[in-house]
Structure formats: C-alpha cells, structure tokens
Design an enzyme around this catalytic site. Structure first.
Site, PDB file in Angstrom:
ATOM      1  N   CYS A 222       0.815  -1.225   0.000  1.00 31.51           N
ATOM      2  CA  CYS A 222       0.000   0.000   0.000  1.00 31.51           C
ATOM      3  C   CYS A 222       0.848   1.273   0.000  1.00 31.51           C
ATOM      4  O   CYS A 222       0.355   2.348  -0.356  1.00 31.51           O
ATOM      5  CB  CYS A 222      -0.940   0.013   1.195  1.00 31.51           C
ATOM      6  SG  CYS A 222      -2.152  -1.318   1.116  1.00 31.51           S
TER       7      CYS A 222
ATOM      8  N   HIS B 209      -3.180   7.557   2.053  1.00 25.73           N
ATOM      9  CA  HIS B 209      -3.583   6.242   1.554  1.00 25.73           C
ATOM     10  C   HIS B 209      -4.989   5.944   2.080  1.00 25.73           C
ATOM     11  O   HIS B 209      -5.296   6.216   3.242  1.00 25.73           O
ATOM     12  CB  HIS B 209      -2.587   5.181   2.032  1.00 25.73           C
ATOM     13  CG  HIS B 209      -3.056   3.784   1.797  1.00 25.73           C
ATOM     14  ND1 HIS B 209      -3.515   3.370   0.572  1.00 25.73           N
ATOM     15  CD2 HIS B 209      -3.166   2.714   2.635  1.00 25.73           C
ATOM     16  CE1 HIS B 209      -3.868   2.090   0.661  1.00 25.73           C
ATOM     17  NE2 HIS B 209      -3.676   1.679   1.897  1.00 25.73           N
TER      18      HIS B 209
ATOM     19  N   ASN C  79     -10.054   0.110  -0.489  1.00 23.39           N
ATOM     20  CA  ASN C  79      -8.597   0.199  -0.419  1.00 23.39           C
ATOM     21  C   ASN C  79      -8.023  -0.378  -1.717  1.00 23.39           C
ATOM     22  O   ASN C  79      -8.103  -1.581  -1.941  1.00 23.39           O
ATOM     23  CB  ASN C  79      -8.108  -0.587   0.805  1.00 23.39           C
ATOM     24  CG  ASN C  79      -6.594  -0.539   0.973  1.00 23.39           C
ATOM     25  OD1 ASN C  79      -5.881  -0.091   0.080  1.00 23.39           O
ATOM     26  ND2 ASN C  79      -6.125  -1.021   2.103  1.00 23.39           N
TER      27      ASN C  79
END
Ligand code: UT7
Length: 324
Positions: A115, A251, A281
C-alpha cells in the site's frame, strides 16, 4: 551543477466499470452495509472484469496522465509501476505498460511496497530525476487486489478494490520551478511486522499466487503512530506544518485511520481528500486515484502544498510533501 526539482506535469486515473456495493457483498459473506460503513467508511468498490489486467488499468491511467500533461509517449524515459498484483511474476508489468504506450527508450520497472508503493515510487522517481538520470517519468499505482482476495474471508474481502492512478513528473531546474516540485520524501520499512499483512503464496515458496491474509486489528494498532511519525519527519525537514499544507491526500485504507491521523496532526477536516467510500482500499493505486479526483474536481491546483502518506504490508510506510 544546477539543482533539479521533480515537478508534477499531469495526473490520470482509471477505475474498472463494475461497481460492487456493500449490500451485494452481504449476499456472499456474513457481513452488512452497516458494519462495513461504520468500521471502514467504505460503501462500494470497483472490480476488474474477467481478462482485465493490472497492465490494462495502469496503461489507461498513464495514458490519461500523459494527455493531462500535454505530453506524448516519446517524451517519457522512466516508467515506475507500484503494484503487488503484477500480470505475471516477470517481466515487470511496467514493461508491458511501457510497450503498450509506445515508449521505446529509457527504463521501466515494477516496485513492490504494497500500500506504500506509490509513495516509494514517487521517492524513487524523484531521486532519479534529481540525479539527472532521466528527464520525464510516469509513476503509476495499479492493482487488481480482487484476484488475491479470499472471497470467503469477511475480514478482508470487504476492504479492497481495483483501480489505477498515474502522475507525470518532469525534471526542472530549480530556478525555473517557481518553487514547485517534490519537496521531501521519507520512507520506512520494518520487516519484523511482515506476518501481520501478507499473501500466503509466491513463486519461491508455494509456486502459487496465494491469498491476502491480515491481522486487521494489529495493522490498525500500528497505523496511526507510523503515519503521524513520518509526517512529522516531513514537516521537520521542510519547516511546513499542518497549518501551511493545502491538502492531505492519505492512503485510503480506512476512514477511521485517516480521521485519527488528521486529528492527531491537527489537520483541518476540510483539507483531507477522502475516496475510500467509493474506491475501497486500492493499495498502491489509492493515492494517485485520490490525487486525480481532487485535481479534476478543482480542489488541488498549481502552487498548492500537498501532503501524501501511506502505510501497508511489510510494514512499509512513508510520506511526501509536494508543491503542486
Ligand atoms: O492498506 C493496508 C493497511 N490495512 C489497513 O489499514 C487495515 C487496518 N485494519 C482495519 O481497518 C480494521 O482493523 C478492520 C476494518 C479490518 C476491522 O475493524 P476492527 O474494528 O479492528 O474489527 P475487528 O477486527 O476487531 O473485528 C470486530 C468484530 C469481530 O467479531 P467479534 O470477534 O467481536 O465477535 C469480527 O469477527 O467484527 C467481526 N468482523 C465482521 N463483522 C461483519 C470482521 N469482519 C467483519 C465483516 N462484517 N466484514
């Protein structure tokens, strides 16, 4: 030797057409729209079609970023793709995107920091441009996490989505940069946490791709502290602060992590760009996707000070401050 800045020239993004709502997921696993919204802020996510690959998503986002920058494929000499879901183990999916865009010079490679991949990619591009090794770069985040999810594990399958975002950066002499460019980047990894968020397969271990496994509560417990630490580093390196930034583009993993980080840093809620409700996500794609949304809807503009951060598997985490 003159000082070089890595200046943003354009952004682009791409989302697969198919949208899956929480209510639809609740028909497959024991979950509810209420639980997902309350615990994560996610309402829906995009899922790639059969046969639609990470390279397809990344190429579409990159082509839009090039158009936004007013540049041609031939102007680019470096392509870095941040992804944990490459088309194949090798060659790098960046090589596929490079070829499909018609770029015939320079270098292209994949970068794997889960990520945090986009922030790691941005830092890597910035270092290469400032060193004078390349002139114009594409940094892309593209993921098809739907392919590595265990669709029977309600603790993970409701959290992720597919998508891609891209940014074009150009090496500009500082004297001509008008103060724009990547001002600072800070990257961290602590492999002692590598078993808290991982994929249970790989070429040299099982010979399979594997599925994503996560101790969600453990990741959550570490996230806010790691994120805020590395942002404090960015502020210390530049003299900037929560008060002087224009936009915070974190993020997009969980609305609660985003809100808690912003609150701890005293970043005003109206400066926070949030897309997790619509995208879920998307791992390395989440920041460039959110950047493109906020650019195209008129929020982020030339001269704005933009703070980026990410945290993910490894653990990896990082921050960047960019004068747009
Ligand atoms: O981008 C990479 C970084 N990843 C992240 O940042 C993810 C970080 N972690 C998280 O976002 C949160 O930990 C989750 C959203 C994954 C989970 O939220 P939580 O508040 O930490 O919930 P929990 O894991 O403590 O689970 C609470 C309860 C459990 O039931 P019991 O043991 O209390 O009976 C779970 O079994 O919620 C249950 N649960 C669910 N219930 C309905 C877990 N997943 C679901 C679900 N629907 N999808």
């Amino acid at each position: 030797m003159s000082v070089i800045r890595s200046v943003v020239r354009g952004t682009g993004s791409y989302l697969p057409q198919k949208v899956v709502t929480n209510a639809e997921l609740a028909q497959q696993v024991d979950t509810s729209d209420e639980w997902i919204v309350q615990r994560t802020g996610i309402r829906e996510r995009h899922i790639a079609a059969d046969g639609e690959l990470t390279s397809d998503l990344g190429r579409a986002a990159a082509a839009r970023a090039l158009e936004d920058a007013g540049l041609e494929a031939g102007d680019i000499d470096l392509v870095i793709l941040a992804t944990s879901t490459p088309d194949q183990t090798f060659p790098a999916t960046a090589a596929t995107i490079q070829a499909e865009l018609g770029i015939e010079r320079g270098a292209a490679f994949d970068l794997q920091a889960v990520c945090s991949g986009f922030v790691f990619g941005l830092a890597t591009v910035d270092a290469h441009l400032r060193a004078g090794a390349f002139k114009r770069a594409l940094v892309i985040g593209a993921e098809t996490f739907s392919r590595i999810l265990d669709w029977e594990d309600r603790g993970t399958c409701v959290l992720f989505g597919d998508g891609a975002g891209a940014v074009v950066l150009e090496a500009v002499p500082e004297a001509k940069s008008e103060g724009r460019g990547v001002l600072t980047t800070h990257l961290r990894t602590d492999g002692r946490h590598r078993t808290k968020l991982f994929v249970d397969g790989g070429p040299s271990s099982t010979g399979t791709v594997g599925h994503l496994r996560m101790e969600g509560r453990e990741v959550f417990r570490h996230a806010v502290g790691m994120i805020t630490d590395v942002i404090e580093d960015a502020f210390a390196a530049t003299g900037e602060s929560a008060a002087t930034i224009d936009w915070f583009v974190p993020h997009q993993a969980n609305r609660r992590i985003i809100d808690a980080s912003a609150q701890k840093l005293h970043i005003a809620p109206e400066k926070v760009v949030t897309t997790v409700d619509r995208h879920g996500n998307t791992s390395a794609a989440s920041i460039p996707l959110a950047l493109d949304v906020a650019r195209k809807d008129g929020r982020i503009g030339k001269g704005d000070l933009v703070l980026l951060e990410a945290m993910g598997g490894g653990f990896t985490w990082g921050s960047a401050l960019v004068r747009w």
